[in-house]
Scaffold this motif. Structure first.
Motif, short mmCIF file in Angstrom:
data_model
loop_
_atom_site.label_atom_id
_atom_site.label_comp_id
_atom_site.label_asym_id
_atom_site.label_seq_id
_atom_site.Cartn_x
_atom_site.Cartn_y
_atom_site.Cartn_z
N CYS A 23 51.83 -28.99 6.23
CA CYS A 23 51.11 -30.23 6.56
C CYS A 23 49.97 -30.39 5.53
O CYS A 23 49.13 -29.50 5.40
CB CYS A 23 50.54 -30.15 7.97
SG CYS A 23 49.33 -31.44 8.32
N ARG A 26 46.49 -29.75 6.74
CA ARG A 26 46.15 -28.34 6.92
C ARG A 26 45.74 -27.72 5.60
O ARG A 26 44.80 -26.90 5.56
CB ARG A 26 47.34 -27.58 7.53
CG ARG A 26 47.01 -26.14 7.82
CD ARG A 26 47.93 -25.55 8.85
NE ARG A 26 48.83 -24.58 8.27
CZ ARG A 26 49.65 -23.83 8.98
NH1 ARG A 26 49.70 -23.95 10.29
NH2 ARG A 26 50.45 -22.96 8.41
N PRO A 172 45.72 -37.10 10.23
CA PRO A 172 46.55 -36.14 10.97
C PRO A 172 47.94 -36.69 11.24
O PRO A 172 48.16 -37.90 11.21
CB PRO A 172 45.78 -35.94 12.28
CG PRO A 172 44.90 -37.14 12.40
CD PRO A 172 44.60 -37.63 11.02
N LEU A 173 48.88 -35.80 11.48
CA LEU A 173 50.23 -36.21 11.86
C LEU A 173 50.17 -36.86 13.23
O LEU A 173 49.28 -36.56 14.03
CB LEU A 173 51.16 -34.99 11.90
CG LEU A 173 51.21 -34.13 10.63
CD1 LEU A 173 52.04 -32.88 10.89
CD2 LEU A 173 51.80 -34.93 9.47
N CYS A 179 52.05 -29.90 15.17
CA CYS A 179 50.66 -29.73 15.63
C CYS A 179 50.57 -28.69 16.75
O CYS A 179 49.60 -27.94 16.83
CB CYS A 179 50.08 -31.06 16.09
SG CYS A 179 49.97 -32.27 14.77
N CYS A 182 50.29 -25.30 15.21
CA CYS A 182 49.45 -25.22 14.02
C CYS A 182 48.19 -24.40 14.31
O CYS A 182 47.51 -24.64 15.30
CB CYS A 182 49.07 -26.62 13.56
SG CYS A 182 47.93 -26.61 12.18
N CYS A 188 41.27 -29.53 13.40
CA CYS A 188 41.88 -30.78 12.92
C CYS A 188 41.72 -31.91 13.93
O CYS A 188 41.47 -33.04 13.57
CB CYS A 188 43.37 -30.53 12.64
SG CYS A 188 44.33 -32.04 12.43
#
Ligand code: SF4
Length: 398
Positions: A23, A26, A172-173, A179, A182, A188
């Motif tokens: 990601c 990240r 962010p996703l 997530c 993660c 995050c």
């Protein structure tokens, strides 16, 4: 790349490229020093520990082998490099899987291996193969890499540079399963997106119970057969199983029997007495309330001086400061420094040192506090004015 952000001048750590594959956000957070120590990371570190010990190297098996590629601009470390009788190398990465719990070769692993292989080849080493050893499962899986893998690895190196050179983190996703596993989710905060209301599920402590309000004036409440019965002028007007009661609120002129009060307190259920208009006049809580016991142990801990607890309190306080700045402020560098101080707080050796860390964090937090404030309109009777609280300026609207 910002040297101060990633901790190295120009070469990109191969591990950072692996984060990018997982990601991009990240990778940015990691480069900015924003990470927290989680139980899953600690489990991974423990599993990985033996291969970080270079003293375990043998003539044909080198542990903790540093690698670098000037052409790609990457540096890294191979967990193990095994050499056959011809001198050809096999790269073996050791992976703990505390979250996925499956010995699967993932995309970040392939890219990491490809970059290690390219770096070794640039250093003049012939590479015969590569593999991943899953420490939890004690399974070794060979990995075959082709031209497409090496090309993809190069592409990810370029992307990683772009990511970490950016001033702010990528968004962010959204609703992405990554997530959930993660290690950076705590810093995050992927569910908190700009311009969107924050949605948090409200979860009641016990969905099967409710607060019982007794309101008829002149009523009496008692317990019979495991139920609360409400009587009014001698007539039963209500009956509720005790198991369904979370608390009892008495409004005005209502009598509670001694047996009912005792039964409620036995079950750790509070009773609150209010006036008929709803003003609280008093309450009864069980002697074994969790609050009382917590206070008792706090005093015991305080008298003895508990550096271990103090470390956790201060680290949590700094974590909250960093989280608030990440949510509402514009100070990503300060957030990164606060995360560093958060980690330092867990390692200090004395209370005095802890005070220093706490003070340092407080100074940085409050220096950037104005970035969390928004422009507000103050309308007084005489001089309506707009005050920009970030800049401390004040102007009268036209
Ligand atoms: S929590 Fe999700 S969006 Fe945030 S860094 Fe991890 S994978 Fe990326």
């Amino acid at each position: 790349m910002s040297a101060s952000r990633c901790g190295c001048r120009d070469p990109v750590p191969i591990s950072l490229v692996a984060h990018q594959v997982f990601c991009p956000r990240r990778a940015w957070l990691e480069a900015a020093g924003e990470r927290t120590d989680t139980a899953q990371m600690e489990a991974g570190r423990l599993e990985h520990g033996p291969v970080d010990d270079v003293s375990g190297s043998r003539a044909r098996r080198v542990r903790g082998c540093e690698v670098a590629s000037a052409e790609l601009g990457v540096v890294g470390r191979c967990d193990t490099v095994e050499f056959d009788e011809r001198g050809a190398a096999t790269v073996v990465e050791h992976k703990a899987t505390p979250v996925r719990r499956r010995p699967e070769i993932t995309a970040p692993m392939r890219v990491q291996l490809a970059l290690q292989v390219l770096s070794l080849q640039e250093q003049g080493v012939e590479v015969a193969g590569q593999a991943v050893y899953f420490t939890n499962h004690r399974i070794r899986r060979s990995v075959v890499l082709g031209d497409a893998d090496f090309e993809e690895a190069r592409r990810f190196v370029r992307q990683t540079r772009q990511t970490v050179e950016a001033e702010s983190a990528p968004p962010p996703l959204e609703d992405d399963p990554r997530c959930g596993r993660c290690s950076h989710i705590g810093v995050c905060l992927p569910d908190e997106r700009a311009l969107e209301p924050v949605r948090r599920r409200i979860v009641v402590a016990d969905p099967d119970t409710q607060v019982l309000h007794v309101t008829p004036q002149g009523a009496a409440a008692r317990t019979r057969g495991g139920r609360v019965e409400i009587l009014h002028h001698g007539e039963k007007i209500g009956s509720v199983p005790l198991e369904r009661v979370q608390a009892v609120i008495v409004h005005g002129n209502v009598d509670l029997s001694g047996g009912l009060i005792r039964e409620l307190l036995w079950r750790s259920l509070p009773v609150v007495w209010c006036s008929s208009t709803g003003r609280v006049v008093g309450w009864a809580v069980p002697a074994s309330s969790p609050n009382g016991e917590a206070r008792l142990w706090q005093h015991v801990a305080s008298a003895g001086g508990r550096l271990d607890l103090a470390r956790e309190f201060v680290a949590a306080k700094i974590a909250n400061q960093a989280t608030l700045l990440r949510r509402h402020g514009e100070a990503s560098l300060t957030v990164a420094r606060l995360r560093g101080l958060q980690r330092t707080a867990t390692r200090v050796e004395s209370i005095a040192e802890l005070f220093g860390v706490e003070g340092d964090a407080g100074a940085r937090y409050f220096a950037d506090f104005p970035s969390m404030l928004t422009t507000q309109t103050l309308s007084g009777p005489d001089s309506p004015a707009v005050v920009d609280v970030r800049r401390g300026t004040r102007s009268t609207p036209r």
